[in-house]
Structures are given as C-alpha cells and as structure tokens.
Design a protein around this motif. Structure first.
Motif, PDB file in Angstrom:
ATOM      1  N   MET A 100       0.804  -1.223   0.000  1.00  0.00           N
ATOM      2  CA  MET A 100       0.000   0.000   0.000  1.00  0.00           C
ATOM      3  C   MET A 100       0.841   1.279   0.000  1.00  0.00           C
ATOM      4  SD  MET A 100      -2.583  -1.510  -0.632  1.00  0.00           S
ATOM      5  CE  MET A 100      -3.896  -0.338  -0.778  1.00  0.00           C
ATOM      6  N   ASP A 101       2.103   1.209   0.391  1.00  0.00           N
ATOM      7  CA  ASP A 101       2.946   2.403   0.352  1.00  0.00           C
ATOM      8  C   ASP A 101       3.928   2.362  -0.820  1.00  0.00           C
ATOM      9  OD1 ASP A 101       4.445   0.356   1.436  1.00  0.00           O
ATOM     10  OD2 ASP A 101       5.420   1.584   2.962  1.00  0.00           O
ATOM     11  N   SER A 102       3.653   1.526  -1.809  1.00  0.00           N
ATOM     12  CA  SER A 102       4.528   1.403  -2.980  1.00  0.00           C
ATOM     13  C   SER A 102       3.869   2.052  -4.200  1.00  0.00           C
ATOM     14  CB  SER A 102       4.789  -0.075  -3.280  1.00  0.00           C
ATOM     15  OG  SER A 102       3.658  -0.657  -3.891  1.00  0.00           O
ATOM     16  N   PRO A 103       4.646   2.319  -5.233  1.00  0.00           N
ATOM     17  CA  PRO A 103       4.073   2.834  -6.481  1.00  0.00           C
ATOM     18  C   PRO A 103       3.081   1.857  -7.125  1.00  0.00           C
ATOM     19  CG  PRO A 103       6.452   3.126  -6.473  1.00  0.00           C
ATOM     20  CD  PRO A 103       6.105   2.282  -5.277  1.00  0.00           C
ATOM     21  N   ALA A 104       3.146   0.598  -6.746  1.00  0.00           N
ATOM     22  CA  ALA A 104       2.258  -0.422  -7.309  1.00  0.00           C
ATOM     23  C   ALA A 104       0.854  -0.379  -6.722  1.00  0.00           C
ATOM     24  CB  ALA A 104       2.859  -1.808  -7.097  1.00  0.00           C
ATOM     25  N   SER A 105       0.635   0.392  -5.668  1.00  0.00           N
ATOM     26  CA  SER A 105      -0.671   0.352  -4.987  1.00  0.00           C
ATOM     27  C   SER A 105      -1.818   0.795  -5.898  1.00  0.00           C
ATOM     28  CB  SER A 105      -0.643   1.187  -3.711  1.00  0.00           C
ATOM     29  OG  SER A 105      -0.475   2.555  -4.011  1.00  0.00           O
TER      30      SER A 105
END
Length: 137
Positions: A100-105
């Motif tokens: 959730m805190d990644s660019p993938a979220s």
C-alpha cells in the motif's frame, strides 16, 4: 435462458461480457488515447509501445461490445496479465508489508478487480472453442 445465436452461452453472460467490454473501452480508452493525443515531445520507445498496446486493446474492446464471443481472447488476456502481475509484483510487496505504500498500490486497486472478467467469462464455451480445437479425434 440461452440463444442459438450465442451457441449455448447464457444471455446474462453475454450482457456481462458486453459490460466488461464497455468498461475496458471507456476507461482504458480514455486513459490511453488521452495520453497519446496530449503527449508532448519525443516518445520513450517503451512508453510508446505500452500506450499503443493499451489504445489497441481499447479498440478491440469496442468490437467486443458487438461481437462478445469473438473477442474472448482479449478477456483471457486481461485475466492472465492481471493475474500474473498480481502474483509477481503485488504478492511479494504484500507479503513484505509494502504494497500500500509502494508505487504499485494504484495498479493493485485496478488489477484486484480481476474476478470481474473471471465471472463474465463463459468458461465452457471458451474451452470448447479455444482449447478443445487442438484435441485430436
């Protein structure tokens, strides 16, 4: 309720497929074509390829609205690429507690909707028309 026109596929599946194609055409098309038509400067070749694929995918989705069974390959493509991405990108991030805190979220939120095409897919028809054609008599 089935129709001969739909080769035994329940009519509700046809409507689900059409809804799926409309959603792909509208949302994917809006993003891809807007990016293409508003892009300024030289294209990064990989980025240009990505947006060309998405724009093409949206056009194929448009045809799927009118020929839902003939365009099932793009539904399967959607199921496969989203599932693979969820397994190789999202799952490791989630297991590490960083999804959730990644660019993938942001992509995860969209790709997590993969059950929608899975539900819409007329699986018996798909296997009969796309898989069993390779079976030797």
């Amino acid at each position: 309720m089935t129709s001969q026109r739909w080769e035994g596929v329940p009519i509700y599946k046809i409507y689900l497929l059409r809804l799926l194609y409309v959603l792909m055409f509208v949302f994917l098309g809006k993003d891809a074509w807007t990016f293409i038509f508003t892009h300024k400067g030289a294209w990064d070749p990989a980025e240009a390829m990505n947006f060309s694929i998405w724009a093409s995918y949206s056009l194929l989705s448009f045809f799927g609205i009118f020929q839902p069974l003939r365009m099932l390959a793009i539904v399967m493509l959607e199921i496969l690429y989203k599932s693979i991405w969820l397994i190789i990108v999202a799952l490791p991030l989630w297991q590490a507690g960083h999804l959730m805190d990644s660019p993938a979220s942001g992509m995860f939120m969209v790709f997590a909707l993969v059950p929608l095409p899975v539900i819409a897919m007329p699986w018996k028809y798909f296997f009969r028309k796309y898989i069993l054609v390779f079976k030797k008599d």
